[in-house]
Write an enzyme that holds these catalytic residues in place. Sequence first.
Site, PDB file in Angstrom:
ATOM      1  N   GLU A 110       0.935  -1.403  -0.291  1.00  0.00           N
ATOM      2  CA  GLU A 110      -0.056  -0.112   0.271  1.00  0.00           C
ATOM      3  C   GLU A 110       0.809   1.231  -0.109  1.00  0.00           C
ATOM      4  OE1 GLU A 110      -2.143  -1.425   3.586  1.00  0.00           O
ATOM      5  OE2 GLU A 110      -4.412  -1.451   2.615  1.00  0.00           O
ATOM      6  N   GLU A 132      -3.861  -9.388   4.278  1.00  0.00           N
ATOM      7  CA  GLU A 132      -4.222  -9.184   5.464  1.00  0.00           C
ATOM      8  C   GLU A 132      -5.697 -10.288   5.086  1.00  0.00           C
ATOM      9  OE1 GLU A 132      -3.675  -7.443   3.021  1.00  0.00           O
ATOM     10  OE2 GLU A 132      -2.570  -5.038   4.074  1.00  0.00           O
TER      11      GLU A 132
HETATM   12  N1  T1G Z   1       5.450  -6.854  11.051  1.00  0.00           N
HETATM   13  C1  T1G Z   1       6.200  -7.157  11.962  1.00  0.00           C
HETATM   14  N2  T1G Z   1       7.245  -8.317  12.606  1.00  0.00           N
HETATM   15  C2  T1G Z   1       6.813  -9.647  10.853  1.00  0.00           C
HETATM   16  C3  T1G Z   1       5.780  -9.480  10.202  1.00  0.00           C
HETATM   17  C4  T1G Z   1       5.436  -7.813  10.257  1.00  0.00           C
HETATM   18  N3  T1G Z   1       4.011  -7.523   9.531  1.00  0.00           N
HETATM   19  N4  T1G Z   1       5.923 -10.059   9.235  1.00  0.00           N
HETATM   20  C5  T1G Z   1       7.113 -11.000  10.017  1.00  0.00           C
HETATM   21  N5  T1G Z   1       7.119 -11.148  10.846  1.00  0.00           N
HETATM   22  C6  T1G Z   1       8.537 -10.932  11.930  1.00  0.00           C
HETATM   23  C7  T1G Z   1       8.265 -12.165  12.358  1.00  0.00           C
HETATM   24  O1  T1G Z   1       6.612 -12.125  13.224  1.00  0.00           O
HETATM   25  C8  T1G Z   1       9.367 -12.536  12.322  1.00  0.00           C
HETATM   26  O2  T1G Z   1       9.330 -12.340  13.456  1.00  0.00           O
HETATM   27  C9  T1G Z   1       9.923 -12.518  11.433  1.00  0.00           C
HETATM   28  O3  T1G Z   1       9.314 -12.240  10.777  1.00  0.00           O
HETATM   29  C10 T1G Z   1      10.758 -13.758  10.677  1.00  0.00           C
HETATM   30  O4  T1G Z   1       8.771 -13.689   9.802  1.00  0.00           O
HETATM   31  C11 T1G Z   1      -2.734  -1.534   6.791  1.00  0.00           C
HETATM   32  C12 T1G Z   1      -3.061  -3.485   8.769  1.00  0.00           C
HETATM   33  C13 T1G Z   1       6.853 -11.873   5.566  1.00  0.00           C
HETATM   34  C14 T1G Z   1       6.388 -13.963   4.087  1.00  0.00           C
HETATM   35  O5  T1G Z   1       0.383 -10.329   6.981  1.00  0.00           O
HETATM   36  O6  T1G Z   1       4.142 -13.181   5.642  1.00  0.00           O
HETATM   37  O7  T1G Z   1      -0.484  -4.402   6.850  1.00  0.00           O
HETATM   38  O8  T1G Z   1      10.483 -14.652  15.146  1.00  0.00           O
HETATM   39  O9  T1G Z   1       9.372 -16.570  10.364  1.00  0.00           O
HETATM   40  O10 T1G Z   1       9.008 -16.666   6.682  1.00  0.00           O
HETATM   41  O11 T1G Z   1      -3.612  -3.113   5.304  1.00  0.00           O
HETATM   42  O12 T1G Z   1       6.455 -13.049   8.027  1.00  0.00           O
HETATM   43  O13 T1G Z   1      11.843 -13.841  13.441  1.00  0.00           O
HETATM   44  O14 T1G Z   1      11.478 -12.253  16.049  1.00  0.00           O
HETATM   45  O15 T1G Z   1       7.089 -15.496   8.402  1.00  0.00           O
HETATM   46  O16 T1G Z   1      10.723 -15.120   5.365  1.00  0.00           O
HETATM   47  C15 T1G Z   1       0.101  -7.743   6.615  1.00  0.00           C
HETATM   48  C16 T1G Z   1       3.289 -11.305   7.486  1.00  0.00           C
HETATM   49  C17 T1G Z   1       0.370  -7.161   7.823  1.00  0.00           C
HETATM   50  C18 T1G Z   1       2.465 -10.229   6.755  1.00  0.00           C
HETATM   51  C19 T1G Z   1       8.832 -13.311   6.511  1.00  0.00           C
HETATM   52  N6  T1G Z   1       0.933  -8.359   6.459  1.00  0.00           N
HETATM   53  N7  T1G Z   1       4.327 -11.970   7.462  1.00  0.00           N
HETATM   54  O17 T1G Z   1       8.382 -14.875   6.130  1.00  0.00           O
HETATM   55  O18 T1G Z   1      10.046 -15.250   7.428  1.00  0.00           O
HETATM   56  S1  T1G Z   1      -1.431  -7.103   8.021  1.00  0.00           S
HETATM   57  C20 T1G Z   1       1.831  -9.646   7.129  1.00  0.00           C
HETATM   58  C21 T1G Z   1       4.740 -13.448   6.852  1.00  0.00           C
HETATM   59  C22 T1G Z   1      -1.264  -4.803   7.049  1.00  0.00           C
HETATM   60  C23 T1G Z   1      -2.658  -2.902   5.707  1.00  0.00           C
HETATM   61  C24 T1G Z   1      -2.559  -4.410   6.847  1.00  0.00           C
HETATM   62  C25 T1G Z   1       6.008 -13.746   6.669  1.00  0.00           C
HETATM   63  C26 T1G Z   1       6.960 -12.484   5.165  1.00  0.00           C
HETATM   64  P1  T1G Z   1      10.631 -13.442  14.350  1.00  0.00           P
HETATM   65  P2  T1G Z   1       8.947 -15.265   9.210  1.00  0.00           P
HETATM   66  P3  T1G Z   1       9.748 -15.589   6.313  1.00  0.00           P
END
Ligand code: T1G
Length: 699
Positions: free
Chosen positions: A105, A125
């Site tokens: 976004e 999301e």
């Molecule tokens: N914020 C903070 N930390 C995050 C994170 C995030 N969005 N996504 C992952 N982590 C941390 C996770 O906890 C782990 O931490 C480390 O990164 C590695 O993750 C307004 C409201 C990005 C594809 O849903 O799909 O945006 O354990 O083991 O396999 O519209 O993480 O190492 O301390 O999964 O390489 C939308 C979710 C949020 C993305 C990486 N975004 N994340 O995968 O590593 S809502 C998501 C993933 C939003 C807006 C809305 C995956 C990854 P630690 P990992 P990975």
Amino acid sequence: MTAEYKVDGAIAVITLNNPPVNGLGLATRRAIVDALDKAQADAAVKAIVITGAGKAFSGGADINEFGKEEAMREPNLNSVINALDNCSKPTVAAIHSVCMGGGLELALGCNYRVAAPGTLVALPEVKLGLLPGAGGTQRLPRVLGVETALNMIVSGDSVKSEMLGAIPGQKLFDKLAASPDSLMDEAKALAQQVAEARPLPRVRDLPCKHPEGDAYFQFARNMVKGMAKNYPAPARCVDAVEAATRKKFDDGMALEREAFVELMWTAESRALRHLFMAERAASKIADVPGDTPLRDIKSVGVIGAGTMGGGISMNFLNAGVPVTILETKQEALDRGVATIKKNYEAQVKKGKLKQEKYEERMALLSTTLAYEDLKNADLIIEAVFEEIGVKEAVFTQLDAVAKPGAILASNTSTLDVDKIASFTKRPQDVVGMHFFSPANVMKLLEVVRGKATGKDVLATVMKLAKKIKKTAVVSGVCDGFIGNRMIEQYSRQAGFLLDEGATPQQVDKAIEKFGFAMGPFRMGDLAGNDIGWAIRKRRAVEQPDMKYSATADKLCELGRFGQKTGAGWYDYQAGKRDAIPSDLVNKMIEEHRKALGITPRKISDEEIVQRLVFALVNEGAHILEDGIAGKSGDIDMVYLTGYGFPIWRGGPMHYAGEVGLFNVVQAMQRFARNPNDDAKFWQPAPLLAKLAAEGKQFS
Ligand code: T1G
């Protein structure tokens, strides 16, 4: 530092720097707007490039802020993107690796976008029970077209940048970089090129239409209703994207915002966000540092070519790890290999596996009748008969043959891992790896930590679990570890419900309506009722005061072990798996009630569900008290990935928090007053009673 600012000639470069994935937390959002202000105030700056440091452009909103006021505190993500929309100088997003959720976004708020090949692009999301809340539902259709955008938003799945870049007419990417290495140079070159270009192109100004809007969105709604009946978010995604085609941009944004806030407070979103965090937290062990050195696992030995041994072997073959299976007889080896081949061939036939991949995997498999051939294996997993004498023989031989530093794992589901470790001179190398049948399908892996199990062994196995796509949860040593220990109490309650007036089909229907994949009686018929029978026989000796309904034993005494004997709690027609309510069994239950002097009563579905689920919760609380599970989220992960607990309810411990622990204890007190129930059974675990009294949650 959460965003770096650097000027390179006439180009200002803003680099998000909030490891691990540049989550757009409050500090990062503030740093972005400050950097934009700085760039606009500097006359020497003609254009701006925004990118991300490390392994992601941005993984989106910072999930650690969810449910906290920081998530909404200004500048919230919409305000940051508005600042981009109103920026007086051209902005270019240089996208690489991961560009998801709020990260995409943010990029859509820029005037231009350059992507490196291989970038994972998604609006995930919906997997958190939400919808994109910072303009994704309004901007993505404007650059990719309504249908492609809606598919991405409703599925939440990632798409590679080069695939999106190849869509005819797409406006998501102005350029695909030749490689990740050239991304920044190409993005700066574009910024230089458009430095004076006016008016600045904004995604929000693009038209958004669908030629057959009414018909298409009706179709989309029907599709979504079918695939997501327990989740409200997908339908709201359709509403928001439809608004992008019918309303002015700002009005569409208002609808998206309203839907986002509404979804944020749904039980389903809380459950899915809990699941997201719990899954990642499960791989962290409190007293095992994240930088614990790992042992290198280049080859695996599996002992036993039966159902479990074959399934376990497939997990490693699928991950490209060579496996040697050891058996005592050639025909057992041949049978095991034939089963593995059959499983793969079925996947090839369904188009789920390419022929060459199948051949690659089979080439990694070798077999042997000699322990000697396991001497170089880095990890050896035994999956032999569940009897301590057999385990002793196996581990004694392993101790003599396995190389120093090899990890020796047992797939035991009930036996004492400490006792098994004592059969070796290297207890620090011994660990439990409890797979769930079918082992090549079920995601759950209980990693059973013995008293002596080395921290590096644990760290290695947890990391390896990710590689073989398992959800690993650490359990201490106790009878049944986490899952089976809890399901025993669940099964006891199911039996008491029969004694008091319910039928097997009524109990199964009630809990399946609540969302379980399968009720206790259908599950018993599938897994084999004789498994529980053996455990009850052991209990009768070890814990004589643990009461059960006698109906399950009576069933087994009739030889009704379930589908494998053609009859169990239910009747089955030959070759079919449909569970048919059995007059014989229901009559047996009625006679049993008479013998107990119990007048059957009508039991509500609500009481059935509460007694089954709260039985899990109470045992889960004991498991936490005993230190068998490190955190309540681990227990939820076990039940969500291994026992069919409904995902949208977040697991038994999370669900208890949703009900309110006070209310759980109140219900348990009601059940304890039921003369035909087991008052001792409903004695709340001290931890549960304490938290309930303090108005707290498990986590
Ligand atoms: N914020 C903070 N930390 C995050 C994170 C995030 N969005 N996504 C992952 N982590 C941390 C996770 O906890 C782990 O931490 C480390 O990164 C590695 O993750 C307004 C409201 C990005 C594809 O849903 O799909 O945006 O354990 O083991 O396999 O519209 O993480 O190492 O301390 O999964 O390489 C939308 C979710 C949020 C993305 C990486 N975004 N994340 O995968 O590593 S809502 C998501 C993933 C939003 C807006 C809305 C995956 C990854 P630690 P990992 P990975």
